[in-house]
Write a protein that holds these residues in place. Sequence first.
Motif, PDB file in Angstrom:
ATOM      1  N   ILE A  92      96.234   7.105  84.476  1.00  0.00           N
ATOM      2  CA  ILE A  92      95.673   6.716  83.188  1.00  0.00           C
ATOM      3  C   ILE A  92      94.164   6.841  83.271  1.00  0.00           C
ATOM      4  O   ILE A  92      93.531   6.210  84.132  1.00  0.00           O
ATOM      5  CB  ILE A  92      96.052   5.254  82.834  1.00  0.00           C
ATOM      6  CG1 ILE A  92      97.563   5.043  82.846  1.00  0.00           C
ATOM      7  CG2 ILE A  92      95.415   4.832  81.510  1.00  0.00           C
ATOM      8  CD1 ILE A  92      98.330   5.816  81.806  1.00  0.00           C
ATOM      9  N   THR A 132      93.003   2.699  77.199  1.00  0.00           N
ATOM     10  CA  THR A 132      93.542   3.999  77.591  1.00  0.00           C
ATOM     11  C   THR A 132      92.853   5.114  76.802  1.00  0.00           C
ATOM     12  O   THR A 132      92.710   5.036  75.586  1.00  0.00           O
ATOM     13  CB  THR A 132      95.063   4.041  77.364  1.00  0.00           C
ATOM     14  OG1 THR A 132      95.665   3.041  78.183  1.00  0.00           O
ATOM     15  CG2 THR A 132      95.642   5.415  77.707  1.00  0.00           C
ATOM     16  N   GLU A 135      96.385  10.336  79.474  1.00  0.00           N
ATOM     17  CA  GLU A 135      97.408  10.219  80.508  1.00  0.00           C
ATOM     18  C   GLU A 135      97.644  11.573  81.160  1.00  0.00           C
ATOM     19  O   GLU A 135      97.668  12.601  80.485  1.00  0.00           O
ATOM     20  CB  GLU A 135      98.722   9.718  79.910  1.00  0.00           C
ATOM     21  CG  GLU A 135      98.636   8.361  79.280  1.00  0.00           C
ATOM     22  CD  GLU A 135      99.941   7.905  78.643  1.00  0.00           C
ATOM     23  OE1 GLU A 135     100.952   8.644  78.702  1.00  0.00           O
ATOM     24  OE2 GLU A 135      99.931   6.803  78.086  1.00  0.00           O
TER      25      GLU A 135
END
Length: 182
Positions: A92, A132, A135
């Motif tokens: 992440i 975040t 990814e």
Amino acid sequence: MAHLLAMNVPVKRDPTWSDWAKMTRAKIKSAGVPVNKWQLLYYHMTILFLDDDACAESLTPEFAKMVKSCPALPMTIDKIDAFTTSNGAKHIIYLSSTQVPPQIFTLAKDARMLADSLNVDYDKRSFTPHITFGEIPADQMSLEELQAILRSLEQPAFDCLIEYAEHRYRKSNGTIKRWKLR
């Protein structure tokens, strides 16, 4: 995880942020990082992940009690880094602050105590405040390689005011309830 309590991070309203995010995504891509998902619309800091649909109705009023005393929180986003998920499947890319407001840690502790009191199944990993950004499949690049690329990027400081908390249902990305912090 089915439900989450999150703090909305309103950085995308800042045109400087939008320009930086677009440029940073391009630099990460041009460095050969195989990002398979970018966070583009809903920047947030997850306070607690819950994995229990049966508790949804009881969680919303309890979350409301918990966040009603939480003030709006000024925060400076000034850090980019990465970690690997607990199952080892993804890295992440995240944003954070070198000085996270202490109220966020208090809210995370209170949310875990609430989940314990309701006997709700939740993610028991230690709370790491982060937003975040993207990814990456962990089998396509090492964490060390990714972190070296991220360290080479310019990371300006972005000031924001966290004014909202939400109880969200993750599968549909739907908001169950939203609260304005005082």
